[in-house]
Write an enzyme that holds these catalytic residues in place. Structure first.
Site, PDB file in Angstrom:
ATOM      1  N   THR A 251     -38.523 -34.456 133.452  1.00 48.35           N
ATOM      2  CA  THR A 251     -38.310 -33.215 132.703  1.00 48.35           C
ATOM      3  C   THR A 251     -36.912 -32.688 132.990  1.00 48.35           C
ATOM      4  O   THR A 251     -36.185 -32.283 132.091  1.00 48.35           O
ATOM      5  CB  THR A 251     -39.371 -32.174 133.100  1.00 48.35           C
ATOM      6  OG1 THR A 251     -40.668 -32.703 132.830  1.00 48.35           O
ATOM      7  CG2 THR A 251     -39.183 -30.884 132.332  1.00 48.35           C
TER       8      THR A 251
ATOM      9  N   TYR B 151     -30.844 -28.374 152.498  1.00 48.51           N
ATOM     10  CA  TYR B 151     -31.297 -27.033 152.144  1.00 48.51           C
ATOM     11  C   TYR B 151     -31.603 -26.213 153.397  1.00 48.51           C
ATOM     12  O   TYR B 151     -32.276 -26.685 154.306  1.00 48.51           O
ATOM     13  CB  TYR B 151     -32.568 -27.108 151.297  1.00 48.51           C
ATOM     14  CG  TYR B 151     -32.360 -27.313 149.809  1.00 48.51           C
ATOM     15  CD1 TYR B 151     -31.308 -28.086 149.332  1.00 48.51           C
ATOM     16  CD2 TYR B 151     -33.236 -26.754 148.882  1.00 48.51           C
ATOM     17  CE1 TYR B 151     -31.137 -28.282 147.976  1.00 48.51           C
ATOM     18  CE2 TYR B 151     -33.072 -26.950 147.527  1.00 48.51           C
ATOM     19  CZ  TYR B 151     -32.017 -27.710 147.065  1.00 48.51           C
ATOM     20  OH  TYR B 151     -31.841 -27.910 145.730  1.00 48.51           O
TER      21      TYR B 151
ATOM     22  N   GLY C  30     -37.731 -29.800 145.807  1.00 52.12           N
ATOM     23  CA  GLY C  30     -38.918 -30.454 145.262  1.00 52.12           C
ATOM     24  C   GLY C  30     -39.306 -31.685 146.064  1.00 52.12           C
ATOM     25  O   GLY C  30     -38.455 -32.476 146.470  1.00 52.12           O
ATOM     26  N   VAL C  31     -40.618 -31.844 146.291  1.00 47.59           N
ATOM     27  CA  VAL C  31     -41.087 -32.969 147.102  1.00 47.59           C
ATOM     28  C   VAL C  31     -40.756 -34.302 146.446  1.00 47.59           C
ATOM     29  O   VAL C  31     -40.567 -35.311 147.135  1.00 47.59           O
ATOM     30  CB  VAL C  31     -42.600 -32.841 147.385  1.00 47.59           C
ATOM     31  CG1 VAL C  31     -43.414 -33.054 146.107  1.00 47.59           C
ATOM     32  CG2 VAL C  31     -43.041 -33.803 148.475  1.00 47.59           C
ATOM     33  N   ASP C  32     -40.647 -34.333 145.119  1.00 43.60           N
ATOM     34  CA  ASP C  32     -40.273 -35.579 144.452  1.00 43.60           C
ATOM     35  C   ASP C  32     -38.851 -35.989 144.817  1.00 43.60           C
ATOM     36  O   ASP C  32     -38.579 -37.180 145.046  1.00 43.60           O
ATOM     37  CB  ASP C  32     -40.430 -35.459 142.941  1.00 43.60           C
ATOM     38  CG  ASP C  32     -39.672 -34.277 142.340  1.00 43.60           C
ATOM     39  OD1 ASP C  32     -39.321 -33.324 143.065  1.00 43.60           O
ATOM     40  OD2 ASP C  32     -39.442 -34.311 141.107  1.00 43.60           O
TER      41      ASP C  32
ATOM     42  N   THR D  97     -26.976 -36.421 111.892  1.00 44.86           N
ATOM     43  CA  THR D  97     -27.469 -35.454 112.869  1.00 44.86           C
ATOM     44  C   THR D  97     -28.299 -36.104 113.961  1.00 44.86           C
ATOM     45  O   THR D  97     -28.149 -35.775 115.142  1.00 44.86           O
ATOM     46  CB  THR D  97     -28.286 -34.358 112.155  1.00 44.86           C
ATOM     47  OG1 THR D  97     -27.434 -33.681 111.236  1.00 44.86           O
ATOM     48  CG2 THR D  97     -28.845 -33.342 113.151  1.00 44.86           C
TER      49      THR D  97
ATOM     50  N   ARG E  12     -46.401 -37.076 133.671  1.00 45.45           N
ATOM     51  CA  ARG E  12     -47.259 -38.228 133.950  1.00 45.45           C
ATOM     52  C   ARG E  12     -47.784 -38.181 135.375  1.00 45.45           C
ATOM     53  O   ARG E  12     -47.194 -37.544 136.257  1.00 45.45           O
ATOM     54  CB  ARG E  12     -46.472 -39.537 133.759  1.00 45.45           C
ATOM     55  CG  ARG E  12     -46.043 -39.815 132.339  1.00 45.45           C
ATOM     56  CD  ARG E  12     -45.429 -41.181 132.207  1.00 45.45           C
ATOM     57  NE  ARG E  12     -44.247 -41.345 133.055  1.00 45.45           N
ATOM     58  CZ  ARG E  12     -43.616 -42.502 133.265  1.00 45.45           C
ATOM     59  NH1 ARG E  12     -44.057 -43.602 132.704  1.00 45.45           N
ATOM     60  NH2 ARG E  12     -42.552 -42.564 134.037  1.00 45.45           N
ATOM     61  N   LEU E  13     -48.888 -38.868 135.556  1.00 46.92           N
ATOM     62  CA  LEU E  13     -49.434 -39.138 136.885  1.00 46.92           C
ATOM     63  C   LEU E  13     -49.249 -40.614 137.160  1.00 46.92           C
ATOM     64  O   LEU E  13     -49.751 -41.461 136.414  1.00 46.92           O
ATOM     65  CB  LEU E  13     -50.917 -38.776 136.942  1.00 46.92           C
ATOM     66  CG  LEU E  13     -51.687 -39.258 138.186  1.00 46.92           C
ATOM     67  CD1 LEU E  13     -51.148 -38.595 139.449  1.00 46.92           C
ATOM     68  CD2 LEU E  13     -53.183 -38.977 138.032  1.00 46.92           C
TER      69      LEU E  13
END
Length: 248
Positions: A125, A93, A100-102, A175, A12-13
């Site tokens: 994700t 780090y 990641g920038v997020d 299931t 998403r944006l």
């Protein structure tokens, strides 16, 4: 001066105006493809804006598509990047650009909202966890597939397993429920284990803050957890104010 914030993820944006007092305005969440970013922005953006601040973990093609869509209506564009130290936050780090920038901005947003230690969990994700102590030192984190990605991956390898649906149960009897319970339970177990280890390491319990599209369900099952859906945009707002202060 009109400033907007853009959080370009893999799915998403998210975008929102940066208000005069430094807060994030109403957030719009848009599904995106390279071909439709311009059309989606046309629906939510004013005809002209002065500055766009972008945080992107998406593909290069999507990032270029967003920038190309903004150029005709925007005077300046800034792309946020992870920094070793910023506004009292010190990244663990050795090569900060590999974080990641997020995750960087989510930690920054959490620090702005919470003066004490925080465990920041992003559920998109991937599922990410990052620990920041009371002095702003990042102790590192963990990365795993999110429950959604687990389901999708299982479906790709075994198409008979549905990619969604089911109800969380400790002992499922079909299931669909078994898949939901296993994938969501794996995420819960990882978060709880990490929070317990963080508490031992720091000698105090960090505030658990969750953000991202898959976080709402998890928050309801994690005692004391806080839902902070705009955490990346809030961190981006702090970065934007520090990088480009409002002009007189």
């Amino acid at each position: 001066m009109s400033e907007w914030l853009f959080d370009l993820g893999n799915t998403r944006l998210k975008c929102a105006p940066l208000l005069a007092d430094g807060r994030v305005g109403e957030v719009q969440a848009l599904a995106h493809r390279e071909a439709d970013i311009a059309a989606e922005l046309e629906r939510v953006l004013p005809a002209r804006i002065d500055v766009a601040h972008i945080a992107s973990v998406a593909s290069e093609a999507l990032r270029v598509a967003l920038i190309e869509a903004l150029v005709p209506r925007c005077s300046r564009i800034g792309l946020a990047g992870t920094q070793a130290a910023f506004a009292g936050l010190c990244i663990a780090y050795a090569q900060p650009q590999r974080l990641g920038v997020d995750r960087f901005l989510a930690m920054l947003g959490a620090r702005m909202a919470e003066p004490g230690p925080v465990l920041v969990c992003g559920v998109g994700t991937a599922l990410t966890l990052d620990l920041v102590d009371i002095d702003g030192h990042h102790h590192g984190g963990r990365i795993a597939p999110s429950p959604t990605l687990m389901r999708e991956s299982l479906h790709q390898r075994a198409p008979q397993l549905p990619p969604e649906g089911g109800v969380y149960r400790m002992f499922a009897t079909d299931t669909n429920d078994g898949l939901a319970s296993g994938c969501e339970g794996a995420a819960l177990a990882l978060i709880r284990e990490t929070h317990a280890a963080a508490t031992t390491l720091l000698g105090m319990s960090p505030k658990l803050m969750l953000h991202g599209g898959g976080s709402e369900w998890l928050v309801a099952r994690l005692e004391g957890a806080v839902l902070a859906p705009a955490l990346v945009l809030e961190g981006l707002a702090g970065w934007a104010i520090a990088e480009w202060p409002p002009q007189a």
